[in-house]
Motif scaffolding. Sequence first.
Motif, PDB file in Angstrom:
ATOM      1  N   GLY A  84       0.821  -1.213   0.000  1.00 17.46           N
ATOM      2  CA  GLY A  84       0.000   0.000   0.000  1.00 17.46           C
ATOM      3  C   GLY A  84       0.850   1.255   0.000  1.00 17.46           C
ATOM      4  N   ALA A  85       1.949   1.234   0.734  1.00 15.45           N
ATOM      5  CA  ALA A  85       2.855   2.388   0.751  1.00 15.45           C
ATOM      6  C   ALA A  85       3.491   2.594  -0.619  1.00 15.45           C
ATOM      7  CB  ALA A  85       3.926   2.204   1.821  1.00 15.45           C
ATOM      8  N   VAL A  86       3.885   1.503  -1.267  1.00 20.53           N
ATOM      9  CA  VAL A  86       4.447   1.598  -2.625  1.00 20.53           C
ATOM     10  C   VAL A  86       3.411   2.209  -3.566  1.00 20.53           C
ATOM     11  CG1 VAL A  86       5.216   0.234  -4.627  1.00 20.53           C
ATOM     12  CG2 VAL A  86       6.119  -0.274  -2.336  1.00 20.53           C
ATOM     13  N   ALA A  87       2.175   1.721  -3.478  1.00 14.05           N
ATOM     14  CA  ALA A  87       1.115   2.236  -4.341  1.00 14.05           C
ATOM     15  C   ALA A  87       0.860   3.717  -4.078  1.00 14.05           C
ATOM     16  CB  ALA A  87      -0.166   1.435  -4.138  1.00 14.05           C
ATOM     17  N   LEU A  88       0.842   4.108  -2.828  1.00 14.19           N
ATOM     18  CA  LEU A  88       0.556   5.498  -2.481  1.00 14.19           C
ATOM     19  C   LEU A  88       1.692   6.437  -2.901  1.00 14.19           C
ATOM     20  CD1 LEU A  88      -1.608   7.275  -1.247  1.00 14.19           C
ATOM     21  CD2 LEU A  88      -0.592   6.862   0.996  1.00 14.19           C
ATOM     22  N   VAL A  89       2.918   6.040  -2.654  1.00  8.90           N
ATOM     23  CA  VAL A  89       4.057   6.854  -3.087  1.00  8.90           C
ATOM     24  C   VAL A  89       4.089   6.927  -4.617  1.00  8.90           C
ATOM     25  CG1 VAL A  89       6.592   6.998  -3.131  1.00  8.90           C
ATOM     26  CG2 VAL A  89       5.401   6.465  -0.991  1.00  8.90           C
ATOM     27  N   GLY A  90       3.759   5.826  -5.266  1.00  9.23           N
ATOM     28  CA  GLY A  90       3.674   5.824  -6.724  1.00  9.23           C
ATOM     29  C   GLY A  90       2.615   6.778  -7.234  1.00  9.23           C
ATOM     30  N   ARG A  91       1.505   6.853  -6.528  1.00  7.95           N
ATOM     31  CA  ARG A  91       0.428   7.760  -6.935  1.00  7.95           C
ATOM     32  C   ARG A  91       0.864   9.213  -6.759  1.00  7.95           C
ATOM     33  NH1 ARG A  91      -3.220   7.451 -10.658  1.00  7.95           N
ATOM     34  NH2 ARG A  91      -3.371   5.247 -10.207  1.00  7.95           N
ATOM     35  N   ILE A  92       1.643   9.494  -5.726  1.00  8.94           N
ATOM     36  CA  ILE A  92       2.178  10.849  -5.532  1.00  8.94           C
ATOM     37  C   ILE A  92       3.128  11.197  -6.678  1.00  8.94           C
ATOM     38  CG2 ILE A  92       3.654  12.275  -4.059  1.00  8.94           C
ATOM     39  CD1 ILE A  92       2.454  10.640  -1.651  1.00  8.94           C
ATOM     40  N   ALA A  93       4.020  10.264  -7.026  1.00  8.53           N
ATOM     41  CA  ALA A  93       4.960  10.498  -8.132  1.00  8.53           C
ATOM     42  C   ALA A  93       4.201  10.687  -9.445  1.00  8.53           C
ATOM     43  CB  ALA A  93       5.951   9.335  -8.236  1.00  8.53           C
ATOM     44  N   TYR A  94       3.151   9.916  -9.634  1.00  6.30           N
ATOM     45  CA  TYR A  94       2.304  10.044 -10.824  1.00  6.30           C
ATOM     46  C   TYR A  94       1.716  11.453 -10.892  1.00  6.30           C
ATOM     47  CZ  TYR A  94      -1.895   9.348 -13.712  1.00  6.30           C
ATOM     48  OH  TYR A  94      -2.889   9.457 -14.661  1.00  6.30           O
ATOM     49  N   PHE A  95       1.142  11.903  -9.777  1.00  3.58           N
ATOM     50  CA  PHE A  95       0.507  13.221  -9.730  1.00  3.58           C
ATOM     51  C   PHE A  95       1.525  14.328  -9.995  1.00  3.58           C
ATOM     52  CE2 PHE A  95      -0.934  17.092  -7.717  1.00  3.58           C
ATOM     53  CZ  PHE A  95      -2.242  17.184  -8.141  1.00  3.58           C
ATOM     54  N   ILE A  96       2.665  14.260  -9.338  1.00  3.65           N
ATOM     55  CA  ILE A  96       3.696  15.291  -9.511  1.00  3.65           C
ATOM     56  C   ILE A  96       4.177  15.306 -10.964  1.00  3.65           C
ATOM     57  CG2 ILE A  96       6.056  15.935  -8.890  1.00  3.65           C
ATOM     58  CD1 ILE A  96       5.380  14.948  -6.008  1.00  3.65           C
ATOM     59  N   GLY A  97       4.419  14.128 -11.525  1.00  4.93           N
ATOM     60  CA  GLY A  97       4.881  14.057 -12.906  1.00  4.93           C
ATOM     61  C   GLY A  97       3.865  14.613 -13.886  1.00  4.93           C
ATOM     62  N   TYR A  98       2.632  14.185 -13.746  1.00  7.33           N
ATOM     63  CA  TYR A  98       1.565  14.632 -14.645  1.00  7.33           C
ATOM     64  C   TYR A  98       1.340  16.135 -14.508  1.00  7.33           C
ATOM     65  CZ  TYR A  98      -2.478  13.101 -17.533  1.00  7.33           C
ATOM     66  OH  TYR A  98      -3.370  12.849 -18.545  1.00  7.33           O
ATOM     67  N   SER A  99       1.477  16.641 -13.301  1.00  7.14           N
ATOM     68  CA  SER A  99       1.221  18.060 -13.029  1.00  7.14           C
ATOM     69  C   SER A  99       2.275  18.990 -13.629  1.00  7.14           C
ATOM     70  CB  SER A  99       1.133  18.306 -11.520  1.00  7.14           C
ATOM     71  OG  SER A  99      -0.011  17.659 -10.998  1.00  7.14           O
ATOM     72  N   THR A 100       3.324  18.431 -14.209  1.00 10.29           N
ATOM     73  CA  THR A 100       4.320  19.269 -14.871  1.00 10.29           C
ATOM     74  C   THR A 100       3.779  19.872 -16.162  1.00 10.29           C
ATOM     75  OG1 THR A 100       5.257  17.446 -16.193  1.00 10.29           O
ATOM     76  CG2 THR A 100       6.237  17.862 -13.992  1.00 10.29           C
ATOM     77  N   GLY A 101       2.674  19.341 -16.641  1.00  8.48           N
ATOM     78  CA  GLY A 101       2.129  19.799 -17.913  1.00  8.48           C
ATOM     79  C   GLY A 101       2.555  18.928 -19.077  1.00  8.48           C
ATOM     80  N   GLU A 102       3.403  17.969 -18.797  1.00  9.16           N
ATOM     81  CA  GLU A 102       3.833  16.994 -19.798  1.00  9.16           C
ATOM     82  C   GLU A 102       3.199  15.651 -19.435  1.00  9.16           C
ATOM     83  OE1 GLU A 102       5.269  16.692 -22.751  1.00  9.16           O
ATOM     84  OE2 GLU A 102       5.223  18.876 -22.670  1.00  9.16           O
TER      85      GLU A 102
END
Length: 150
Positions: free
Chosen positions: A98-116
Amino acid sequence: MFESSTLLELRPAHGAVLALLAGGFAVHNVWMSLKVGQARKKFGVKYPALYEDATKPNAKAFNCVQRAHQNSLENLPSFYALLLVAGIRYPVSASIAGAVALVGRIAYFIGYSTGEPSARTRGAFTHLGVIALAGMVARWAVELIAPAFE
């Protein structure tokens, strides 16, 4: 007929599962929501518009933030269900996954939020955590069903 006499005993390790549920709420429903609100203000996107019109200059930047949050919310019910069920039987392993999934979701959000949009793949490892949780649920299902066929 299959009968189970096992009682559910909560151990301290189950606290980590509950902490991840609270963490998931904090990440998805608080932090990501605030980030979308900040993007609305920054790019001038007024409610009730869910996305910005593609002809506007900052549409891609805003829409990436909004889509990152929306996709995370779309996946939240299955994450919670898998975490809860796997966490009953395998609290330590489920907490790690669950921690891996949650940290992955944070990385996903940060990456996507770059506009790319392609930067969202930085969080692709979220799937490892979710797949592990699904595997734990499947394993427990087999453990419970197998005696019926003996």
